[in-house]
Design an enzyme around this catalytic site. Structure first.
Site, short mmCIF file in Angstrom:
data_model
loop_
_atom_site.label_atom_id
_atom_site.label_comp_id
_atom_site.label_asym_id
_atom_site.label_seq_id
_atom_site.Cartn_x
_atom_site.Cartn_y
_atom_site.Cartn_z
CB CYS A 428 36.23 48.33 42.47
SG CYS A 428 37.38 48.26 43.87
CD1 TRP A 429 42.43 50.97 39.59
CD2 TRP A 429 41.38 50.52 37.68
NE1 TRP A 429 43.34 51.13 38.57
CE2 TRP A 429 42.72 50.87 37.38
CE3 TRP A 429 40.52 50.19 36.63
CZ2 TRP A 429 43.22 50.89 36.09
CZ3 TRP A 429 41.03 50.22 35.34
CH2 TRP A 429 42.36 50.57 35.07
#
Length: 683
Positions: A428-429
């Site tokens: 993810c980020w």
């Protein structure tokens, strides 16, 4: 229980068989050891063991045993506790190894309790046992949980200050072969303890980066692997159950993950199995010693640690998962720390899943990743708003429910055809809750799922290191020339002949001039940077790289500084052609844009303030009359050529070659390619 044999001192050792799900474990009261471990569907035992008690009193002293009170070495065989110096047995050169010849591995343990799937054994150590003070009691509880998890809980009490460092000393025979070659081993450790010639820690703590001890990405073991009789300092710290190691027998045997409460781990080569029908070598684990003192109130100290081993088979591979920790959570994935761009690109997983929102994914992503969002664009915005305006708790609660629903949809659709051998890598980020939640669900299903430590930001940092921090290691040569000299077309022809080429205009989706914008628009700056970093990564730094000469911006995108610095220092090959030849080529190359006069008028509008309305109106009249060659001729003669002549100042020593061609048709381009080839292949 069944009688296994009689020790040299006349004590009877028994076996205890535990079963649950696909796992069958045979324990031996001599040393409280795992004597045999079988997984359904695998034709060999997963531990290195023996059917003869004499082997455990001889060459296989520690195999499968609980080693204590102190596992591993004490280099000088002496220790000071509460001001007293204790001399210990020197049974490994000048060192004290595994509590000497009479440690817990060489004792018959008492059976406290047994069930079909669990057994509890205990051992009383009198004051002075193994040369150390304190009356100690050690308890080992083995528990099997379906489908195939073995958990070992070790507890100990002491009524005095002492050393205590218990360890299970099993060797895991993953694929039944005679060596560990072909296995992969991953340990979540950024540091390790160097050892001296006596295999004792030197006292230093060393970074694993750039050494054979860097097992963070699961290298395949082989003849090149250094001896692994070291302690590894786990990255996640102490006190929390976390997957610390993964061992994978890729040929036909087990895979394993591990959690560790203690904070370090040691793996090394093992001896051969002496159990009938078994073969193979494997890996062992032993932590380092620690001192424990009794509390002031109760006059004793208590220690406790859990070891959980999860076994499973995926296709033709059997998997072993040692989890060591406080009630190890089997879905606690160990993020992979990718230290280089090459390591992340060559990750070795079947699928890379970007669980960020579609908008985040569109800006940039790891090459080859697919987007299976944990949260949609709107959901991410909604959760973020609640986090800031209401409370983090409410945001996490809503986020969890949304992620669960979205992952369920992905499992039913995008993952519907994935079998049990599928290995996804999730990010993810930041490598936080979105990827962790997503990976946890996939892991519970049984897919061997890992996450990227630091998420997309790790990838972005590696890209920036390649194209921003520099320097670029490649030797750049620029292909220069006035507008219409077929530079982009020449790059394509040269690339087809094996020349190393970077086509920046193709990456930027822009033809590099006022007229160059494409209908679908340009990528983000991050996406542009990624394309350049990947292109450089694929190219050989020992060979020249040919790039079309550009300004520092292509449309709205900026050439990243490390590459731009290399381009400004590069030598040039300049192509010259008559205006008529260039106009003829440009009329063909820009036919798609010229087909829409209104769009062309919009593109040319800024030049009215530079060249004047009358000049631009003249260009448009030629275009609307269908005279594309005349339009191209006027545009170059009245705008591009004067502009380039003013801005381009090339020193003589920057020039590699001046090439001339009377035409820029296929034959003319082929002649230019033939002249360029020796310039860019000879270096």
């Amino acid at each position: 229980m069944q009688v296994f044999g009689t020790t040299k001192d006349g004590k009877t050792a028994h076996t205890i068989v535990l079963r649950a799900g696909d796992l069958t474990v045979t324990l031996l009261t001599y040393g409280a050891r795992v004597q045999d471990l079988r997984l359904a569907g695998i034709d060999h035992g997963l531990t290195v063991g023996s059917d003869d008690l004499a082997d455990y009193e001889g060459a296989m002293l520690y195999h499968g045993a609980i080693v204590g009170p102190v596992a591993n070495r004490i280099s000088t065989a002496r220790v000071r506790l509460d001001g007293m110096m204790y001399e210990l047995e020197r049974n490994n050169g000048q060192a004290h190894l595994h509590s000497g010849s009479e440690g817990s591995h060489a004792q018959v343990w008492d059976v406290v309790e047994t069930t079909a799937a669990s057994a509890t054994l205990s051992l009383d150590m009198p004051d002075g046992f193994a040369g150390l003070p304190g009356r100690r009691r050690v308890t080992a509880q083995f528990t099997l949980t379906a489908p195939a998890t073995l958990t070992l809980t070790l507890t100990a009490t002491s009524d005095g200050t002492t050393l205590m460092n218990l360890a299970n000393h099993s060797y895991w025979n993953l694929d039944g072969s005679g060596t560990w070659h072909g296995h992969s081993l991953r340990i979540a450790a950024d540091h390790y303890l160097p050892i001296d010639d006596a295999v004792c820690p030197t006292g230093d703590v060393a970074d694993v980066t750039g050494t054979g001890m860097d097992l963070r990405q699961g290298p395949v073991l082989g003849a090149q692997t250094p001896p692994l009789d070291h302690n590894f300092c786990l990255s996640d710290g102490r006190g929390t159950a976390a997957r610390c190691a993964v061992a994978d027998g890729t040929r036909r045997g087990p895979y394993g993950d591990g959690n560790d409460h203690a904070g370090d781990a040691s793996f090394r080569r093992a001896a051969r199995s002496r159990r009938a029908g078994d073969r193979g070598a494997a890996l062992a684990r032993c932590p380092q010693p620690r001192a424990f003192s009794p509390d002031q109130a109760g006059g004793r100290c208590d220690i406790s640690a859990d070891y959980a081993l999860e076994f499973c088979t995926l296709g033709q591979t059997t998997l072993l998962a040692p989890y060591l920790g406080a009630r190890a959570a089997l879905d606690s994935a160990m993020p992979i720390a990718f230290a280089t761009l090459d390591a992340l690109i060559n990750h070795g997983f079947d699928t890379v899943i970007d669980v960020r929102s579609p908008a985040e994914f569109a800006l940039d992503h790891v090459p080859g990743a697919i987007n299976l969002p944990a949260l949609s664009n709107d959901e991410r915005a909604q959760v973020g708003t609640i986090y800031k305006q209401i409370s983090p708790f409410e945001a996490r609660k809503l986020g969890a429910s949304l992620v669960a629903r979205n992952v369920a949809d992905h499992i039913a659709q995008a993952m519907a055809d994935k079998d049990g051998s599928w290995r996804p890598l999730v990010y993810c980020w930041r490598g936080g809750q979105r990827s962790g939640s997503f990976a946890s669900i996939l892991g519970q299903i049984g897919w061997r799922t890992d996450t990227v430590q630091g998420g997309y930001q790790t990838f972005r940092r590696l890209v920036q290191g390649a194209v921003y921090d520099g320097p670029v290691p490649h030797r750049i040569i620029l292909l220069d020339g006035n507008t219409g000299t077929a530079k982009t077309a020449l790059l394509a022809r040269l690339a087809a002949k094996g020349v190393q080429v970077i086509d920046l205009e193709a990456m930027a989706n822009h033809r590099g001039s006022l007229l160059g914008g494409a209908a679908q628009g340009q990528p983000s700056q991050r996406g542009f940077d990624t394309q350049i970093a990947l292109a450089l990564h694929r190219l050989d730094p020992a060979r020249p790289v040919l790039i079309e000469a550009e300004s520092s911006k292509i449309g709205r995108l900026v050439i990243p500084p490390a590459l731009w610095a290399a381009m400004t220092a590069a030598k040039r090959i300049t192509v010259h052609a008559p205006l008529a030849a260039r106009a003829s080529f440009l009329a063909r190359a820009y036919a798609d844009i010229a087909a829409d006069p209104d769009d062309m008028a919009r593109r040319l509008a800024p030049l009215r303030y530079i060249r004047g309305h009358e000049v631009v109106d003249g260009w448009m009249a030629l275009l609307r009359a269908g005279d594309l060659t005349g339009f191209a001729t006027a545009l170059m003669d009245q705008h591009y050529d004067p502009a380039y002549a003013k801005s381009r100042k090339i020193a003589a020593d920057d020039m590699l070659a001046d090439l001339h061609s009377a035409t820029l048709d296929d034959a003319g381009q082929d002649r230019l390619v033939a002249e360029i080839m020796p310039l860019v292949t000879a270096g």
